[in-house]
Design an enzyme around this catalytic site. Structure first.
Site, short mmCIF file in Angstrom:
data_model
loop_
_atom_site.label_atom_id
_atom_site.label_comp_id
_atom_site.label_asym_id
_atom_site.label_seq_id
_atom_site.Cartn_x
_atom_site.Cartn_y
_atom_site.Cartn_z
N GLU A 120 46.05 -68.31 12.06
CA GLU A 120 44.78 -68.89 12.50
C GLU A 120 43.66 -67.86 12.58
O GLU A 120 43.88 -66.71 12.96
CB GLU A 120 44.97 -69.57 13.86
CG GLU A 120 45.67 -70.88 13.66
CD GLU A 120 45.65 -71.75 14.90
OE1 GLU A 120 45.99 -72.93 14.76
OE2 GLU A 120 45.30 -71.26 15.97
N CYS A 133 37.20 -64.09 14.55
CA CYS A 133 38.37 -63.60 15.28
C CYS A 133 39.57 -63.65 14.34
O CYS A 133 39.99 -64.72 13.90
CB CYS A 133 38.56 -64.48 16.51
SG CYS A 133 39.97 -64.00 17.50
N CYS A 140 53.98 -62.17 17.85
CA CYS A 140 53.75 -60.85 18.46
C CYS A 140 55.07 -60.36 19.04
O CYS A 140 55.85 -61.17 19.56
CB CYS A 140 52.70 -60.97 19.57
SG CYS A 140 52.13 -59.39 20.22
N CYS A 144 53.22 -60.60 26.76
CA CYS A 144 52.30 -60.71 27.90
C CYS A 144 52.49 -62.11 28.50
O CYS A 144 52.47 -63.11 27.78
CB CYS A 144 50.87 -60.48 27.44
SG CYS A 144 50.69 -58.88 26.64
N CYS A 147 50.01 -65.11 27.84
CA CYS A 147 49.52 -65.31 26.47
C CYS A 147 50.49 -66.18 25.68
O CYS A 147 51.70 -65.90 25.65
CB CYS A 147 49.36 -63.96 25.77
SG CYS A 147 49.00 -64.10 24.02
N GLY A 205 48.72 -61.44 17.45
CA GLY A 205 49.37 -60.17 17.14
C GLY A 205 48.73 -58.96 17.78
O GLY A 205 47.61 -59.01 18.28
N GLU A 206 49.48 -57.87 17.75
CA GLU A 206 49.01 -56.59 18.29
C GLU A 206 48.61 -55.71 17.10
O GLU A 206 49.48 -55.20 16.38
CB GLU A 206 50.13 -55.95 19.13
CG GLU A 206 49.90 -54.51 19.54
CD GLU A 206 48.51 -54.23 20.12
OE1 GLU A 206 48.15 -54.86 21.12
OE2 GLU A 206 47.78 -53.39 19.56
N SER A 237 41.11 -55.03 19.35
CA SER A 237 41.62 -55.20 20.71
C SER A 237 43.09 -54.85 20.77
O SER A 237 43.88 -55.33 19.96
CB SER A 237 41.41 -56.65 21.15
OG SER A 237 42.03 -56.87 22.40
N SER A 259 42.97 -54.67 26.48
CA SER A 259 43.38 -55.81 27.32
C SER A 259 43.94 -55.24 28.61
O SER A 259 45.13 -54.96 28.72
CB SER A 259 44.45 -56.62 26.59
OG SER A 259 43.87 -57.25 25.48
N LEU A 260 43.08 -55.08 29.60
CA LEU A 260 43.49 -54.40 30.84
C LEU A 260 44.21 -55.38 31.77
O LEU A 260 45.37 -55.20 32.10
CB LEU A 260 42.25 -53.80 31.51
CG LEU A 260 42.54 -52.77 32.59
CD1 LEU A 260 43.19 -51.53 32.01
CD2 LEU A 260 41.27 -52.40 33.33
N HIS A 261 43.47 -56.36 32.25
CA HIS A 261 44.02 -57.50 33.02
C HIS A 261 44.58 -57.20 34.40
O HIS A 261 44.85 -58.11 35.17
CB HIS A 261 45.06 -58.29 32.21
CG HIS A 261 44.60 -58.70 30.86
ND1 HIS A 261 43.32 -59.20 30.63
CD2 HIS A 261 45.20 -58.68 29.64
CE1 HIS A 261 43.20 -59.47 29.34
NE2 HIS A 261 44.31 -59.16 28.72
N ASN A 336 42.80 -69.28 29.73
CA ASN A 336 42.97 -70.54 29.00
C ASN A 336 44.40 -71.01 29.18
O ASN A 336 45.31 -70.41 28.61
CB ASN A 336 42.71 -70.33 27.51
CG ASN A 336 41.25 -70.13 27.24
OD1 ASN A 336 40.43 -70.95 27.61
ND2 ASN A 336 40.93 -69.01 26.62
N CYS A 379 41.13 -67.90 23.22
CA CYS A 379 42.10 -66.80 23.28
C CYS A 379 43.44 -67.29 23.77
O CYS A 379 43.52 -68.05 24.73
CB CYS A 379 41.66 -65.75 24.29
SG CYS A 379 40.14 -64.99 23.89
N1 SAH Z 1 47.20 -58.23 20.99
C1 SAH Z 1 45.87 -57.81 21.20
C2 SAH Z 1 44.84 -58.69 20.55
C3 SAH Z 1 45.06 -60.18 20.59
S1 SAH Z 1 44.87 -61.01 22.13
C4 SAH Z 1 45.60 -57.67 22.68
O1 SAH Z 1 46.44 -58.08 23.47
O2 SAH Z 1 44.57 -57.11 23.02
C5 SAH Z 1 43.10 -61.09 22.36
C6 SAH Z 1 42.71 -61.20 23.83
O3 SAH Z 1 42.98 -62.52 24.36
C7 SAH Z 1 43.45 -60.23 24.73
O4 SAH Z 1 42.59 -59.62 25.66
C8 SAH Z 1 44.42 -61.14 25.44
O5 SAH Z 1 44.87 -60.55 26.61
C9 SAH Z 1 43.58 -62.39 25.63
N2 SAH Z 1 44.37 -63.58 25.96
C10 SAH Z 1 45.60 -63.89 25.55
N3 SAH Z 1 46.01 -65.07 26.06
C11 SAH Z 1 44.98 -65.53 26.82
C12 SAH Z 1 44.79 -66.71 27.60
N4 SAH Z 1 45.72 -67.65 27.68
N5 SAH Z 1 43.62 -66.86 28.24
C13 SAH Z 1 42.65 -65.92 28.12
N6 SAH Z 1 42.78 -64.78 27.39
C14 SAH Z 1 43.94 -64.59 26.76
FE1 SF4 Z 2 50.60 -59.98 21.94
FE2 SF4 Z 2 48.03 -59.54 22.70
FE3 SF4 Z 2 49.31 -61.83 23.35
FE4 SF4 Z 2 50.03 -59.56 24.52
S1 SF4 Z 2 48.02 -60.58 24.68
S2 SF4 Z 2 51.44 -61.10 23.68
S3 SF4 Z 2 49.77 -58.09 22.86
S4 SF4 Z 2 48.79 -61.13 21.28
#
Ligand code: SAH
Ligand code: SF4
Length: 399
Positions: A120, A133, A140, A144, A147, A205-206, A237, A259-261, A336, A379
């Site tokens: 996608e 995007c 992946c 996380c 995600c 993906g990462e 990212s 992606s700190l979080h 989300n 996201c």
């Molecule tokens: N793998 C990489 C890039 C893809 S994710 C990474 O983790 O940075 C892109 C962004 O979307 C990241 O910051 C991720 O943490 C965020 N993300 C993933 N799932 C999400 C969700 N359900 N709601 C909001 N942001 C989310």
């Molecule tokens: Fe993979 Fe990024 Fe999702 Fe973490 S947030 S599972 S690294 S796609």
């Protein structure tokens, strides 16, 4: 039963089933090398490689017949060596806010008998920019906990050509190539001639676990004689693959997002488990020393707002403290939800109170507006609908 995964990390070009080499994704030197194998002189290799580059990346040619400055005979020879096939568009959805989501189908050139993969790509138009995007992997390896992509196993890395094909297809569909037709419902950012002005590697993906292919694709995307998307308008990212952060700055030179979080290791270990391998201190040190980082070239820190998990005022203050010595932007992302997720998005007044603290510390407009929710383009939701549809199809089949 064990399943052998095809996790190819190399960016070496791989031929299509026909034996032809996909042209999109080859470096100019690789194209010239192929032309050399066809018997062209060194001078002609350079000239023809530049012509092909221009046809493919500037003009969006997907057919050798368009290449008017190349003789018919040579075009026929090129057709035997290079493949210009574009991926199949499985679906194209347009949200009521102008966000578009495509599902593309790719066949693995090296393994024609493997089932195709679906990827996608999302386009988000705004008044001052149009952001694409892009995905770097199918699924992946990381998990996380908030995600949805993290619940899907890694199927495979995308090749450089497949990463670029997402950009080429979106450009084509949005009428960004010369002579292209812009969809009537497509928003074009004010003052721009192109619909796509920015790329973010924030799809599935990462990207730093597919470093070689991502590097190759982004160097091609930013080439001034080709797609010509400035490195300052490309953001990669990462969840925090620390050893690859410095090379990203040195060798690719694009903008970085982290992606700190979470602001504490115990919580980040749960939300972003790669933290167990490279904890906060190591990650932030890699950011402080990111090649090229400056106040004009800040690192974006993404922070997903999870109700009662990471959204207290104390978390906000700690976030500001942690980032104090790093040229940073902060991006608060409303969570989300997806079917089966164990988290909720923070309440709006909590997000506002968190954002206030971040604002007072000097960070401007930090909350990202959710886009494309009606088409599940946000996201972490990428591919969920497709997976669900497939399950429905499967269930129907079982009856
Ligand atoms: N793998 C990489 C890039 C893809 S994710 C990474 O983790 O940075 C892109 C962004 O979307 C990241 O910051 C991720 O943490 C965020 N993300 C993933 N799932 C999400 C969700 N359900 N709601 C909001 N942001 C989310
Ligand atoms: Fe993979 Fe990024 Fe999702 Fe973490 S947030 S599972 S690294 S796609």
């Amino acid at each position: 039963m064990s399943l052998a995964l095809d996790i190819d990390h190399s960016s070496a070009p791989r031929p299509a089933p026909s034996g032809r080499m996909p042209l999109v994704g080859l470096s100019k030197a690789e194209i010239a090398g192929k032309l050399g194998e066809m018997g062209l002189s060194e001078r002609d290799q350079r000239m023809r490689a530049s012509q092909l580059w221009n046809w493919v990346y500037v003009n969006g040619a997907a057919d050798f017949d368009r290449m008017a400055n190349i003789s018919k005979g040579l075009r026929a020879e090129l057709r035997d060596v290079f493949d210009l096939t574009r991926p199949e568009i499985v679906s194209e959805q347009v949200s009521n806010d102008g966000t578009r989501k495509w599902l593309f189908r790719f066949r693995d050139p090296a393994h024609p008998n493997m089932p195709p993969v679906e990827v996608e790509t999302v386009y988000i138009p705004e008044s001052d920019r149009g952001t694409l995007c892009v995905s770097s992997q199918v699924g992946c390896t990381l998990t996380c906990s908030f995600c949805h992509t993290g619940t899907q196993k890694l199927v495979r890395n995308l090749t450089a050509g497949e990463i670029l094909a997402q950009v080429m297809m979106a450009r084509e569909r949005l009428g960004d190539f010369p002579g292209g037709v812009r969809p009537t419902d497509g928003l074009v950012p004010a003052g721009e001639t192109r619909a796509i002005t920015n790329i973010v590697m924030m799809g599935m993906g990462e990207p730093l676990y597919n470093y070689d292919n991502v590097k190759k694709a982004l160097l091609i995307a930013s080439d001034g004689a080709g797609l010509s998307i400035s490195k300052r308008r490309i953001t990669l990212s990462t969840s925090g693959v620390v050893p690859k952060i410095a090379p990203t700055g040195d060798e690719i030179g694009v903008m970085l997002a982290i992606s700190l979080h979470a602001v504490r290791d115990d919580l980040r270990d749960v939300l972003v488990p790669i933290n167990k391998k490279w904890p906060l201190e190591e990650l932030l040190e890699a950011c402080r020393t990111y090649p090229g980082v400056s106040n004009a070239k800040r690192i974006t820190f993404e922070y997903v707002m999870l109700k009662d998990i990471n959204d207290s005022d104390a978390d906000a203050k700690e976030l500001v403290r942690l980032l104090a010595k790093i040229p940073a932007k902060i991006n608060l992302i409303p969570f989300n939800p997806w079917p089966g997720s164990n988290y909720q998005c923070s309440d709006w007044d909590r997000i506002e109170s968190f954002a206030d603290i971040v604002n007072r510390a000097g960070y401007a407009s930090p909350v990202r507006t959710p886009r494309g929710r009606d088409i599940l383009a946000a996201c972490g939701q990428l591919k969920s609908e497709t997976e669900r549809l497939k399950k429905k199809d499967r269930d129907a089949f079982m009856l």
